[in-house]
Scaffold this motif. Sequence first.
Motif, PDB file in Angstrom:
ATOM      1  N   ILE A  16      25.206  29.053  54.148  1.00  8.57           N
ATOM      2  CA  ILE A  16      25.915  30.327  53.984  1.00  8.57           C
ATOM      3  C   ILE A  16      26.751  30.275  52.715  1.00  8.57           C
ATOM      4  O   ILE A  16      27.664  29.464  52.584  1.00  8.57           O
ATOM      5  CB  ILE A  16      26.804  30.611  55.204  1.00  8.57           C
ATOM      6  N   SER A  17      26.407  31.129  51.749  1.00  9.62           N
ATOM      7  CA  SER A  17      27.119  31.171  50.473  1.00  9.62           C
ATOM      8  C   SER A  17      28.478  31.853  50.644  1.00  9.62           C
ATOM      9  O   SER A  17      28.694  32.588  51.609  1.00  9.62           O
ATOM     10  CB  SER A  17      26.288  31.950  49.445  1.00  9.62           C
ATOM     11  N   PRO A  18      29.391  31.644  49.680  1.00  4.06           N
ATOM     12  CA  PRO A  18      30.717  32.269  49.781  1.00  4.06           C
ATOM     13  C   PRO A  18      30.671  33.799  49.887  1.00  4.06           C
ATOM     14  O   PRO A  18      31.576  34.403  50.461  1.00  4.06           O
ATOM     15  CB  PRO A  18      31.418  31.831  48.488  1.00  4.06           C
ATOM     16  N   ASP A  19      29.601  34.437  49.338  1.00  2.00           N
ATOM     17  CA  ASP A  19      29.505  35.910  49.431  1.00  2.00           C
ATOM     18  C   ASP A  19      28.842  36.367  50.726  1.00  2.00           C
ATOM     19  O   ASP A  19      28.507  37.540  50.878  1.00  2.00           O
ATOM     20  CB  ASP A  19      28.748  36.466  48.224  1.00  2.00           C
ATOM     21  N   SER A  20      28.636  35.432  51.656  1.00  3.92           N
ATOM     22  CA  SER A  20      28.077  35.654  53.014  1.00  3.92           C
ATOM     23  C   SER A  20      26.547  35.729  53.051  1.00  3.92           C
ATOM     24  O   SER A  20      25.967  35.814  54.134  1.00  3.92           O
ATOM     25  CB  SER A  20      28.698  36.872  53.726  1.00  3.92           C
ATOM     26  N   GLU A  21      25.882  35.667  51.901  1.00  6.09           N
ATOM     27  CA  GLU A  21      24.408  35.615  51.895  1.00  6.09           C
ATOM     28  C   GLU A  21      23.955  34.293  52.498  1.00  6.09           C
ATOM     29  O   GLU A  21      24.597  33.261  52.326  1.00  6.09           O
ATOM     30  CB  GLU A  21      23.905  35.727  50.457  1.00  6.09           C
ATOM     31  N   ARG A  22      22.858  34.328  53.260  1.00  2.84           N
ATOM     32  CA  ARG A  22      22.384  33.076  53.864  1.00  2.84           C
ATOM     33  C   ARG A  22      20.995  32.723  53.363  1.00  2.84           C
ATOM     34  O   ARG A  22      20.185  33.597  53.078  1.00  2.84           O
ATOM     35  CB  ARG A  22      22.455  33.128  55.390  1.00  2.84           C
ATOM     36  N   ASP A  67      29.136  36.491  57.375  1.00  5.07           N
ATOM     37  CA  ASP A  67      27.854  35.776  57.368  1.00  5.07           C
ATOM     38  C   ASP A  67      26.776  36.757  57.811  1.00  5.07           C
ATOM     39  O   ASP A  67      26.855  37.314  58.904  1.00  5.07           O
ATOM     40  CB  ASP A  67      27.942  34.575  58.329  1.00  5.07           C
ATOM     41  N   THR A  68      25.781  36.984  56.961  1.00  4.78           N
ATOM     42  CA  THR A  68      24.741  37.975  57.285  1.00  4.78           C
ATOM     43  C   THR A  68      23.614  37.411  58.147  1.00  4.78           C
ATOM     44  O   THR A  68      22.653  38.118  58.455  1.00  4.78           O
ATOM     45  CB  THR A  68      24.131  38.563  55.992  1.00  4.78           C
ATOM     46  N   THR A  69      23.728  36.130  58.562  1.00  5.55           N
ATOM     47  CA  THR A  69      22.686  35.529  59.406  1.00  5.55           C
ATOM     48  C   THR A  69      22.455  36.383  60.642  1.00  5.55           C
ATOM     49  O   THR A  69      23.387  36.694  61.386  1.00  5.55           O
ATOM     50  CB  THR A  69      23.100  34.113  59.872  1.00  5.55           C
ATOM     51  N   GLY A  70      21.199  36.763  60.872  1.00  3.94           N
ATOM     52  CA  GLY A  70      20.848  37.464  62.109  1.00  3.94           C
ATOM     53  C   GLY A  70      21.090  38.956  62.095  1.00  3.94           C
ATOM     54  O   GLY A  70      20.781  39.638  63.075  1.00  3.94           O
ATOM     55  N   VAL A 128      25.918  25.989  58.092  1.00  6.24           N
ATOM     56  CA  VAL A 128      26.775  25.262  57.141  1.00  6.24           C
ATOM     57  C   VAL A 128      27.365  26.272  56.151  1.00  6.24           C
ATOM     58  O   VAL A 128      26.624  27.008  55.500  1.00  6.24           O
ATOM     59  CB  VAL A 128      25.955  24.205  56.356  1.00  6.24           C
ATOM     60  N   GLN A 129      28.693  26.293  56.031  1.00  3.31           N
ATOM     61  CA  GLN A 129      29.333  27.191  55.069  1.00  3.31           C
ATOM     62  C   GLN A 129      29.539  26.468  53.741  1.00  3.31           C
ATOM     63  O   GLN A 129      30.320  25.521  53.656  1.00  3.31           O
ATOM     64  CB  GLN A 129      30.672  27.680  55.623  1.00  3.31           C
ATOM     65  N   LEU A 130      28.828  26.938  52.718  1.00  7.84           N
ATOM     66  CA  LEU A 130      28.913  26.309  51.401  1.00  7.84           C
ATOM     67  C   LEU A 130      30.149  26.783  50.635  1.00  7.84           C
ATOM     68  O   LEU A 130      30.582  27.927  50.796  1.00  7.84           O
ATOM     69  CB  LEU A 130      27.656  26.648  50.583  1.00  7.84           C
ATOM     70  N   LYS A 131      30.672  25.901  49.785  1.00 10.67           N
ATOM     71  CA  LYS A 131      31.803  26.282  48.914  1.00 10.67           C
ATOM     72  C   LYS A 131      31.291  26.966  47.640  1.00 10.67           C
ATOM     73  O   LYS A 131      32.001  27.729  46.993  1.00 10.67           O
ATOM     74  CB  LYS A 131      32.632  25.044  48.556  1.00 10.67           C
ATOM     75  N   ASP A 132      30.035  26.686  47.281  1.00 12.94           N
ATOM     76  CA  ASP A 132      29.393  27.324  46.123  1.00 12.94           C
ATOM     77  C   ASP A 132      27.870  27.217  46.314  1.00 12.94           C
ATOM     78  O   ASP A 132      27.408  26.724  47.348  1.00 12.94           O
ATOM     79  CB  ASP A 132      29.824  26.671  44.807  1.00 12.94           C
ATOM     80  N   PRO A 179      15.487  29.579  46.744  1.00 10.53           N
ATOM     81  CA  PRO A 179      15.894  30.903  46.251  1.00 10.53           C
ATOM     82  C   PRO A 179      16.944  31.507  47.189  1.00 10.53           C
ATOM     83  O   PRO A 179      16.736  31.565  48.403  1.00 10.53           O
ATOM     84  CB  PRO A 179      14.599  31.723  46.287  1.00 10.53           C
ATOM     85  N   LYS A 180      18.056  31.925  46.619  1.00  9.81           N
ATOM     86  CA  LYS A 180      19.145  32.457  47.440  1.00  9.81           C
ATOM     87  C   LYS A 180      18.665  33.654  48.262  1.00  9.81           C
ATOM     88  O   LYS A 180      17.995  34.550  47.750  1.00  9.81           O
ATOM     89  CB  LYS A 180      20.316  32.867  46.545  1.00  9.81           C
ATOM     90  N   GLY A 181      18.994  33.644  49.551  1.00 12.60           N
ATOM     91  CA  GLY A 181      18.619  34.750  50.436  1.00 12.60           C
ATOM     92  C   GLY A 181      17.233  34.633  51.036  1.00 12.60           C
ATOM     93  O   GLY A 181      16.802  35.503  51.784  1.00 12.60           O
ATOM     94  N   SER A 182      16.529  33.546  50.721  1.00 17.54           N
ATOM     95  CA  SER A 182      15.149  33.399  51.205  1.00 17.54           C
ATOM     96  C   SER A 182      15.072  32.468  52.416  1.00 17.54           C
ATOM     97  O   SER A 182      16.044  31.807  52.777  1.00 17.54           O
ATOM     98  CB  SER A 182      14.259  32.819  50.104  1.00 17.54           C
ATOM     99  N   MET A 183      13.895  32.432  53.011  1.00 15.17           N
ATOM    100  CA  MET A 183      13.578  31.418  54.018  1.00 15.17           C
ATOM    101  C   MET A 183      12.487  30.556  53.390  1.00 15.17           C
ATOM    102  O   MET A 183      11.417  31.051  53.051  1.00 15.17           O
ATOM    103  CB  MET A 183      13.062  32.059  55.310  1.00 15.17           C
ATOM    104  N   THR A 184      12.786  29.267  53.217  1.00 15.46           N
ATOM    105  CA  THR A 184      11.827  28.349  52.622  1.00 15.46           C
ATOM    106  C   THR A 184      11.450  27.282  53.640  1.00 15.46           C
ATOM    107  O   THR A 184      12.328  26.677  54.262  1.00 15.46           O
ATOM    108  CB  THR A 184      12.423  27.686  51.359  1.00 15.46           C
TER     109      THR A 184
END
Length: 327
Positions: free
Chosen positions: A124-130, A271-274, A22-26, A36-41
């Motif tokens: 996926i945040s706008p700066d490509s961090e997932r 997108d930095t996923t993977g 999912v690509q987030l707008k914010d 937490p941004k960038g984490s796996m929860t």
Amino acid sequence: MENNNTQKRIVGIGSALVDILVQLKDDQLLDAFQLPKGSMTLVDAELSQKMLDRTSDIDRSIETGGSSANTVRAIAQLGGKAGFIGKISNDEMGHFFKDEFEKSNITPHLFFSQIPTGKAATLISPDSERTFGTYLGAASELSVDELSEELFANYDYLHIEGYLVFNHELIEGVLKLAKKQGLKISLDMASFNVVDANLEFLTRLVDEYVDIVFANEDEAKSYTGLEPEAALTKIASQCEIAIVKIGKKGSLIQAGNQFIQVETPIVKSIDTTGAGDVYASGFLFGLANNKGLQECGKLGSLLASKVIQVLGAKIPESKLAEIKVEM
């Protein structure tokens, strides 16, 4: 690059998941769900569904997921000999996972559960961090009692994702089975919050069983308390090969007294996923084909640079063609 006669075989074990991208707008949704941004929860079935409901009006796509599964898939895409051990359910997501792996020429060692196949909301945040909200589902029920020493007999390397360290009995049991068959053990540390929550146990596992460690700078700092180069040296003192990935600056590799820095191609990240998963794919594929550490690192960086240019953790055919030219 590949030589199928001498190429070593790699099996991955981990959570068999389906990623819902999912690509987030914010980043408001991350705050709303306290992720937490960038984490796996890890989330339960109810929260997983709430997250998917809240993003139902946003474009999404699905792919097979799970860190180790991503690594194995890209190894197979390169022409590597690969297998995967995981647990799914006899449901739509489970069939999707199994079918995709069989189509990719990966030997599936899949077990079945009564509860739904695991899924990861990949935000996926706008700066490509997932950021991942992961419902493990069937994947959480994989048990060492289902596995046998013989399952590992046809492989040379076992790649294991750090997310499995939450299940102490499973991961240590698997490592013992693989070591009895003489496999080299490769561990991806997975996420800084996974390392924080399991530090003492993880340190012992690396000391006793692990030959190759992959970490990014956040994970390396959580593990050692040190900055990348010092962290690398500390990790390398515990295993044969240590790799610390330092984002746009590439990666640091140490084996004994041998130190290598590998630059990464500069590309626009969507997108930095993977990225870390396929870095491991390239590195392990290189090792399986008896390549030196510099070449292994370059191949890892090449794969990572391609996957961050697309959505999701799968390298598309167009990028795969570019990789095979540049290998």
